[in-house]
Write a protein that holds these residues in place. Structure first.
Motif: not given
Ligand SMILES: CC(C)(COP(=O)(O)OP(=O)(O)OC[C@H]1O[C@@H](n2cnc3c(N)ncnc32)[C@H](O)[C@@H]1OP(=O)(O)O)[C@@H](O)C(=O)NCCC(=O)NCCS
Length: 173
Positions: A23, A80, A82, A87-90, A92-93, A116, A119
């Protein structure tokens, strides 16, 4: 699959570094931090994902908040994060699903967040401003979201989100 584990007290420094990385160090200037200042996060809703060496790859925390003049209790999801290499390996979800399930089991009724929309929408979040809630400072309207964890929990609940009272521990006599 990455197991979701409870956060440990010793994880705090690593989590701070992860949050700075994902962040940026300006993160604490955001309105959500005004609601966190001086209030402990909810320990029973703090989870991490680690690698084999114990390094924290992902983290989720929640803070208690209150809504409106009636001070209706709610929880605020976030931060939250990652690690960029994972990132992108599930992860966060998985952190979000696991913790929302735990929150429901623990009896929490309303969850809010600023994040977002694309998301969070698939988890069931919707716009909080449309339901008459306000944040105590500037946030982008479409990023302010909420979800009922208990059907009907939002009935009659409107107003400004406020800080939960810090829990004071009594000293042993
Ligand atoms: C946002 C975050 C927590 C997601 O964790 P992650 O482990 O990368 O996400 P996942 O693997 O569970 O999910 C990936 C999916 O979410 C989508 N995604 C990730 N960040 C997103 C966002 N900010 N907005 C919309 N979609 C998003 C990806 O495109 C991907 O989509 P797909 O499955 O259709 O390809 C991580 O990317 C992160 O730490 N980002 C920076 C900090 C942040 O912005 N955190 C808060 C989010 S508001």
């Amino acid at each position: 699959m990455f197991p979701i584990l409870p956060e440990r007290p010793g994880d705090a420094a690593q989590i701070d570094m992860l949050l700075d990385l994902t962040f940026g160090s300006e993160r604490t200037k955001k309105t959500v931090y005004r609601l966190r200042e001086g209030v402990a996060h909810l320990k029973t809703l703090a989870f991490v994902v680690r690698d084999d060496s114990g390094k924290v790859l992902g983290s989720i925390r929640y803070w208690p908040v209150v809504i409106g003049e009636a001070a209706v209790p709610a929880i605020m999801l976030g931060p939250v994060a990652v690690h960029p290499d994972y990132q992108g390996q599930g992860i966060g979800r998985a952190l979000i699903r696991h913790s929302l399930y735990a929150a429901t089991r623990q009896g929490h009724r309303i969850c809010i967040l600023v994040g977002d929309k694309p998301y969070y929408e698939p988890f069931g979040f919707s716009n909080a401003a449309d339901r008459g809630l306000e944040m105590p400072g500037w946030v982008e309207r479409e990023r302010f979201q909420l979800m009922e964890l208990f059907a009907g929990a939002l009935e009659g609940v409107t107003g400004v989100v406020g800080k939960a009272k810090p829990v004071r521990r009594r000293r042993a006599a």
